[in-house]
Design a protein around this motif. Structure first.
Motif, short mmCIF file in Angstrom:
data_model
loop_
_atom_site.label_atom_id
_atom_site.label_comp_id
_atom_site.label_asym_id
_atom_site.label_seq_id
_atom_site.Cartn_x
_atom_site.Cartn_y
_atom_site.Cartn_z
N CYS A 221 0.81 -1.22 0.00
CA CYS A 221 0.00 0.00 0.00
C CYS A 221 0.84 1.27 0.00
O CYS A 221 0.31 2.35 -0.21
CB CYS A 221 -0.94 0.01 1.20
N ASP A 222 2.16 1.16 0.23
CA ASP A 222 2.99 2.35 0.32
C ASP A 222 3.83 2.60 -0.92
O ASP A 222 4.61 3.54 -0.95
CB ASP A 222 3.95 2.25 1.52
N ILE A 250 0.52 8.28 0.60
CA ILE A 250 1.16 9.49 1.14
C ILE A 250 1.59 9.27 2.58
O ILE A 250 2.72 9.59 2.97
CB ILE A 250 0.21 10.70 1.02
N GLN A 251 0.69 8.68 3.37
CA GLN A 251 1.01 8.40 4.77
C GLN A 251 2.15 7.38 4.88
O GLN A 251 3.10 7.56 5.65
CB GLN A 251 -0.23 7.90 5.51
N GLY A 252 2.05 6.31 4.11
CA GLY A 252 3.06 5.26 4.17
C GLY A 252 4.40 5.71 3.66
O GLY A 252 5.45 5.38 4.24
N ALA A 253 4.41 6.49 2.58
CA ALA A 253 5.67 6.98 2.02
C ALA A 253 6.37 7.91 3.00
O ALA A 253 7.60 7.90 3.11
CB ALA A 253 5.42 7.69 0.70
N THR A 254 5.59 8.70 3.70
CA THR A 254 6.17 9.59 4.72
C THR A 254 6.81 8.77 5.83
O THR A 254 7.90 9.10 6.31
CB THR A 254 5.08 10.51 5.30
N THR A 255 6.15 7.69 6.24
CA THR A 255 6.70 6.81 7.28
C THR A 255 8.01 6.17 6.82
O THR A 255 8.99 6.10 7.57
CB THR A 255 5.68 5.72 7.64
N ILE A 256 8.02 5.70 5.56
CA ILE A 256 9.24 5.10 5.01
C ILE A 256 10.37 6.12 4.99
O ILE A 256 11.51 5.81 5.37
CB ILE A 256 8.98 4.55 3.59
N LEU A 271 11.19 7.42 -4.19
CA LEU A 271 10.26 7.75 -3.12
C LEU A 271 9.67 9.15 -3.30
O LEU A 271 8.46 9.35 -3.11
CB LEU A 271 10.96 7.65 -1.76
N GLU A 272 10.50 10.11 -3.67
CA GLU A 272 10.01 11.48 -3.86
C GLU A 272 9.03 11.55 -5.04
O GLU A 272 8.00 12.23 -4.96
CB GLU A 272 11.18 12.43 -4.10
N GLY A 273 9.34 10.82 -6.11
CA GLY A 273 8.42 10.76 -7.25
C GLY A 273 7.10 10.11 -6.87
O GLY A 273 6.03 10.50 -7.36
N LEU A 274 7.18 9.10 -5.99
CA LEU A 274 5.96 8.43 -5.52
C LEU A 274 5.08 9.40 -4.75
O LEU A 274 3.86 9.48 -4.98
CB LEU A 274 6.36 7.25 -4.63
N MET A 275 5.67 10.16 -3.83
CA MET A 275 4.89 11.10 -3.03
C MET A 275 4.28 12.19 -3.92
O MET A 275 3.10 12.53 -3.78
CB MET A 275 5.78 11.71 -1.94
N MET A 276 5.08 12.73 -4.83
CA MET A 276 4.58 13.74 -5.76
C MET A 276 3.44 13.19 -6.59
O MET A 276 2.39 13.83 -6.76
CB MET A 276 5.71 14.22 -6.66
N GLY A 277 3.61 11.96 -7.11
CA GLY A 277 2.59 11.34 -7.94
C GLY A 277 1.29 11.11 -7.22
O GLY A 277 0.20 11.34 -7.77
N ALA A 278 1.37 10.65 -5.96
CA ALA A 278 0.16 10.39 -5.18
C ALA A 278 -0.56 11.69 -4.85
O ALA A 278 -1.80 11.76 -4.93
CB ALA A 278 0.52 9.63 -3.91
#
Length: 438
Positions: A221-222, A250-256, A271-278
């Motif tokens: 989920c992250d 967004i929550q999970g990526a921040t935790t990671i 990871l940064e691309g993931l957060m931006m994309g979400a």
């Protein structure tokens, strides 16, 4: 190849000292003999998204973190050169030499980081070369190699090389089918989701469905696989579940990010691309639902993430700005208001950042090649409407619309469908990671 010596900034002299410090002053943990690890410390993470810091050489992890931090200090040619110089040193020293898992994991995450910096500078060929080198590390954690395949496919998608991306996705699945590792089942879900994303890019939504496993809501989920799943749900009009997926990411990526463990992602799938994309996808979803206050909030966060990661002149910033401009367009249409000046300002900046050529072609029938043509055409098409409603700019708007239609490459829908000018009920979403319209 990046010529570091010629492009380093004035920081170069002190950077050499910093690199030397890593080489001549190792930590109490020997670089040549990894510290003894308990058997449990080589456990497979259930989701395959992180690498436990204990599963790599500590000095290598510190060097990689230092390299990424330095590269992004001012996002200049010099700072990126310094970051890549540090990573080159990392993969050519005792920190990553050896065929044991700890050293191969260290080399793998260093190559992933190196490919990320190269791709951010637009050096896609060299970035893909680094990712392909990861496949030689047969003793590394399986998730490291899967991350390299995922990133390689992501870069091919951004370049419009969809068949090459599909071939990479097939190789990833083939690799996992030969494995019996503890984490291979979760990684198979991730590999199939990559194939699902490729089908979405090609416009094959029904074919994509077979590749998305519902366990993505809990197992992965992250990660990027979940983001692709959320985008699939959005195209299928399942907005409530898509929203839940985006929020979890967004929550999970921040935790990671806060955990300090290396994230197993690279290139445009980092990871940064993931957060931006979400954040960008969630903002688009809220805009589609008419929740413009929420949409603006999420899209602003996506813009801040893009600028913080890539710098304010990077094409990824243009992709997010396109989403913001289209949000204002939808808001104006729904509320019967006007935001012409705001929209025009955004579209002009998008055109600049994406380096879209003028609307005229050199000769009849000649269409220039345009990078990120999905986004460029969508932005130019929407911009043409802003011009067309101004009496003295209608001709300019018509030329721009013709140009936008000429560079439109999406097989799933027409440009008018995407702009909402037809009776089509198709829902689309901009994937900010790969700069494509799904």
């Amino acid at each position: 190849m990046f010529r570091v010596a010629a492009k380093l900034s004035s920081r170069g002299s002190c950077s050499s000292t910093a690199i030397a410090a890593f080489a001549v002053k190792p930590s109490p943990i020997s670089c040549t003999r990894p510290s003894p690890l308990a058997a449990s410390s080589f456990r497979s993470f259930s989701n395959g998204l992180e690498l436990d810091k204990n599963m790599a050489v500590p000095d290598a992890v510190r060097m990689i973190n230092y390299a990424m931090k330095q590269a992004r200090t001012d996002k200049s040619v010099g700072s990126y050169g310094l970051g890549m110089l540090v990573l080159k040193h990392c993969v050519t020293t005792e920190l990553t030499e050896g065929e044991d898992p700890q050293h191969e994991n260290s080399k793998g995450i260093a190559l992933l980081a190196w490919s990320t910096l190269l791709s951010e500078r637009g050096e896609y060929g060299d970035a893909i070369e680094k990712l392909q080198s990861v496949q030689e590390l047969t003793n590394s954690l399986l998730g490291v190699r899967v991350a390299a395949f995922e990133a390689e496919a992501g870069l091919h998608l951004e370049l419009g090389q969809d068949d090459m991306a599909s071939a990479v996705g097939d190789k990833c699945i083939e690799l996992l089918e030969k494995q019996n590792a503890e984490d291979s089942e979760a990684l198979k879900v991730r590999a199939k989701a990559l194939k699902g994303l490729i089908e979405l890019v090609k416009g094959n939504i029904e074919s994509a469905e077979a590749f998305f496993d519902k366990s993505l809501l809990s197992t992965l989920c992250d990660g990027s696989a979940a983001l692709s799943y959320g985008e699939f749900l959005q195209t299928k009009h399942n907005y409530s579940m898509a929203k839940e997926v985006y929020q979890n990411i967004i929550q999970g990526a921040t935790t990671i990010k806060n955990s300090g463990n290396p994230y197993l992602g690279a290139g445009n799938m980092n990871l940064e691309g993931l957060m931006m994309g979400a954040m960008c996808a969630l903002g688009q979803l809220e805009s589609h639902l008419g929740n413009f206050g929420n949409a603006e909030q999420h899209l602003t966060k996506a813009l801040n993430q893009a600028e913080e990661t890539y710098g304010d002149r990077h094409p990824k910033v243009g992709v997010v700005l396109t989403s913001i401009a289209l949000m204002y367009r939808r808001k104006a249409m729904q509320e019967h208001s006007s935001s012409i000046l705001v929209q025009e300002g955004l579209y002009r900046r998008v055109t600049d950042l994406l380096k879209v050529p003028p609307g005229e072609t050199d000769s009849e029938g000649a269409v220039p090649l345009v990078d990120r043509s999905d986004i460029a055409a969508l932005a130019r098409g929407a911009y043409s409407e802003v011009l067309s409603i101004q009496e003295n700019r209608k001709d300019e708007g018509e030329k721009m619309k013709n140009f936008a239609e000429a560079i439109w490459r999406n097989h799933r829908m027409s440009l008018d469908d995407a702009l909402g000018n037809t009776e089509s009920n198709k829902v689309w979403v901009i994937d900010a990671r790969i700069s494509r319209l799904l």
